[in-house]
Design an enzyme around this catalytic site. Structure first.
Site, PDB file in Angstrom:
ATOM      1  N   THR A   1       0.017  -1.411   5.247  1.00 55.14           N
ATOM      2  CA  THR A   1       0.905  -0.329   5.973  1.00 55.14           C
ATOM      3  C   THR A   1       0.865   0.980   5.282  1.00 55.14           C
ATOM      4  O   THR A   1       0.865   1.051   4.123  1.00 55.14           O
ATOM      5  CB  THR A   1       2.190  -1.013   6.155  1.00 55.14           C
ATOM      6  OG1 THR A   1       2.803  -1.075   5.020  1.00 55.14           O
ATOM      7  CG2 THR A   1       2.133  -2.501   7.043  1.00 55.14           C
ATOM      8  N   GLY A   2       1.090   1.858   6.067  1.00 59.18           N
ATOM      9  CA  GLY A   2       1.317   3.374   5.626  1.00 59.18           C
ATOM     10  C   GLY A   2      -0.018   3.697   4.838  1.00 59.18           C
ATOM     11  O   GLY A   2       0.110   4.287   3.791  1.00 59.18           O
ATOM     12  N   SER A   3      -0.920   3.591   5.475  1.00 60.99           N
ATOM     13  CA  SER A   3      -2.541   3.685   4.743  1.00 60.99           C
ATOM     14  C   SER A   3      -3.236   4.576   5.247  1.00 60.99           C
ATOM     15  O   SER A   3      -4.402   4.698   4.751  1.00 60.99           O
ATOM     16  CB  SER A   3      -3.059   2.194   4.848  1.00 60.99           C
ATOM     17  OG  SER A   3      -3.215   1.888   6.182  1.00 60.99           O
TER      18      SER A   3
ATOM     19  N   GLY B   1      -2.995   8.585   0.423  1.00 59.90           N
ATOM     20  CA  GLY B   1      -2.132   8.144  -0.659  1.00 59.90           C
ATOM     21  C   GLY B   1      -2.487   6.901  -1.184  1.00 59.90           C
ATOM     22  O   GLY B   1      -3.494   6.254  -1.124  1.00 59.90           O
ATOM     23  N   ILE B   2      -1.376   6.224  -1.815  1.00 60.22           N
ATOM     24  CA  ILE B   2      -1.574   5.044  -2.308  1.00 60.22           C
ATOM     25  C   ILE B   2      -2.248   3.832  -1.443  1.00 60.22           C
ATOM     26  O   ILE B   2      -2.869   3.205  -1.615  1.00 60.22           O
ATOM     27  CB  ILE B   2      -0.216   4.516  -2.740  1.00 60.22           C
ATOM     28  CG1 ILE B   2       0.424   5.400  -4.294  1.00 60.22           C
ATOM     29  CG2 ILE B   2      -0.194   2.933  -3.295  1.00 60.22           C
ATOM     30  CD1 ILE B   2       1.525   5.122  -4.613  1.00 60.22           C
ATOM     31  N   GLY B   3      -1.515   3.825  -0.128  1.00 62.68           N
ATOM     32  CA  GLY B   3      -1.957   2.804   0.875  1.00 62.68           C
ATOM     33  C   GLY B   3      -3.450   2.903   1.200  1.00 62.68           C
ATOM     34  O   GLY B   3      -4.075   2.067   1.403  1.00 62.68           O
TER      35      GLY B   3
ATOM     36  N   TYR C   1      16.666   5.858  -1.762  1.00 61.90           N
ATOM     37  CA  TYR C   1      15.217   5.351  -1.662  1.00 61.90           C
ATOM     38  C   TYR C   1      15.233   4.230  -2.878  1.00 61.90           C
ATOM     39  O   TYR C   1      14.751   3.306  -2.569  1.00 61.90           O
ATOM     40  CB  TYR C   1      14.386   6.501  -2.218  1.00 61.90           C
ATOM     41  CG  TYR C   1      12.879   5.917  -2.724  1.00 61.90           C
ATOM     42  CD1 TYR C   1      12.113   5.799  -1.706  1.00 61.90           C
ATOM     43  CD2 TYR C   1      12.610   6.001  -4.152  1.00 61.90           C
ATOM     44  CE1 TYR C   1      10.737   5.160  -2.134  1.00 61.90           C
ATOM     45  CE2 TYR C   1      11.414   5.548  -4.326  1.00 61.90           C
ATOM     46  CZ  TYR C   1      10.416   5.424  -3.401  1.00 61.90           C
ATOM     47  OH  TYR C   1       9.277   4.866  -3.817  1.00 61.90           O
TER      48      TYR C   1
END
Length: 260
Positions: A13-15, A18-20, A150
């Site tokens: 998810t959220g890919s 960045g990191i994803g 956060y």
């Protein structure tokens, strides 16, 4: 160590960046078919195309997982590897964070991951193999004064991960959290410039940020996304079959403790 994830489907998810995206690329490099998600259809498509251009098996679903995940669950009813990477963050004074922001952060960073785990974990347990991971942060154990909402969500993920690991006990499914340290992404560059003068060149801005806001880092630099992905790929492998219920740190030594 040869990691073979061929014939496995991995959802990250959220890919779309960045990191994803780095995690998706790492899993694809080990042979997995990867599914990317993001809210912006254009960015998701571009990320999928970038992976396919290197020979990866990749597809994408544009969806807001903080709301209705129905489109994703319909497109991908079962997966073998679930990496809950989606998260939002921004600096905000603690006494100025309104209720709606607390709810938005919890919905996006925690409940979206809980819902997907609740959907995919039973199938993994029935098949006797699966991997669930949550991408947390050093903020889970070192609450940042500039964004405690956060930090709260990342702390919550440690409990969520440990709890679902107990649910999956004895099934062949592992559930873990990866505690990522300060990582170099486009979003983090924006965040850095919220805390240091905007007219500084990036290299100088990064050094000032680490010196003033993350002085505990033992590598004294931001972590690269591929370095986070390496841990995720390992935890997704058959070789990590005895690692579950854990919180594994890829933080550059930022957290000043022997255990998380």
């Amino acid at each position: 160590m040869r990691i073979d994830l061929s014939e496995k489907t991995a959802l990250v998810t959220g890919s779309s960046s960045g990191i994803g995206l780095a995690i998706a690329a790492g899993l694809a490099g080990a042979g997995a078919r990867v599914v990317l998600t993001g809210r912006d259809e254009g960015r998701v498509s571009a990320a999928v195309d970038s992976l396919r251009s290197s020979g990866a098996q990749a597809s994408g679903v544009a969806v807001d997982l903080a709301g209705d995940a129905g489109a994703l669950l319909e497109a991908e009813p079962d997966v073998d590897i679930l990496v809950n990477n989606l998260g939002v963050y921004a600096a905000q004074p603690a006494l100025e964070i309104p209720d709606d922001e607390w709810r938005r952060y919890f919905e996006t960073n925690v409940l979206a991951a809980v819902r997907l785990t609740r959907h995919y974990l039973p199938g993994m347990m029935e098949r006797g193999w699966g991997r669930v991971q949550y991408i947390a942060s050093d903020s889970a154990v070192v609450t940042p004064a500039e964004m405690i909402h956060y930090g709260m969500t990342k702390t919550a993920l440690l409990g969520v991960s440990r709890g679902f690991a107990k649910t999956a006990a004895g099934s062949g499914v592992t559930v873990n959290t990866v505690i990522a340290g300060p990582t170099h992404t486009g979003g983090v560059e924006d965040f850095v410039y919220q805390l240091v003068p905007k007219d500084l060149p990036w290299d100088e801005a990064q050094r000032q940020f680490m010196r003033e806001h993350r002085p505990q880092s033992l590598i004294q630099r931001l972590i690269e996304p591929d370095e986070i992905a390496n841990m995720v790929v390992y935890l997704s492998s058959a070789q990590a079959s005895a690692t579950t219920g854990g919180a594994l740190r890829v933080d550059g030594g930022y957290v000043d403790a022997i255990l998380p």
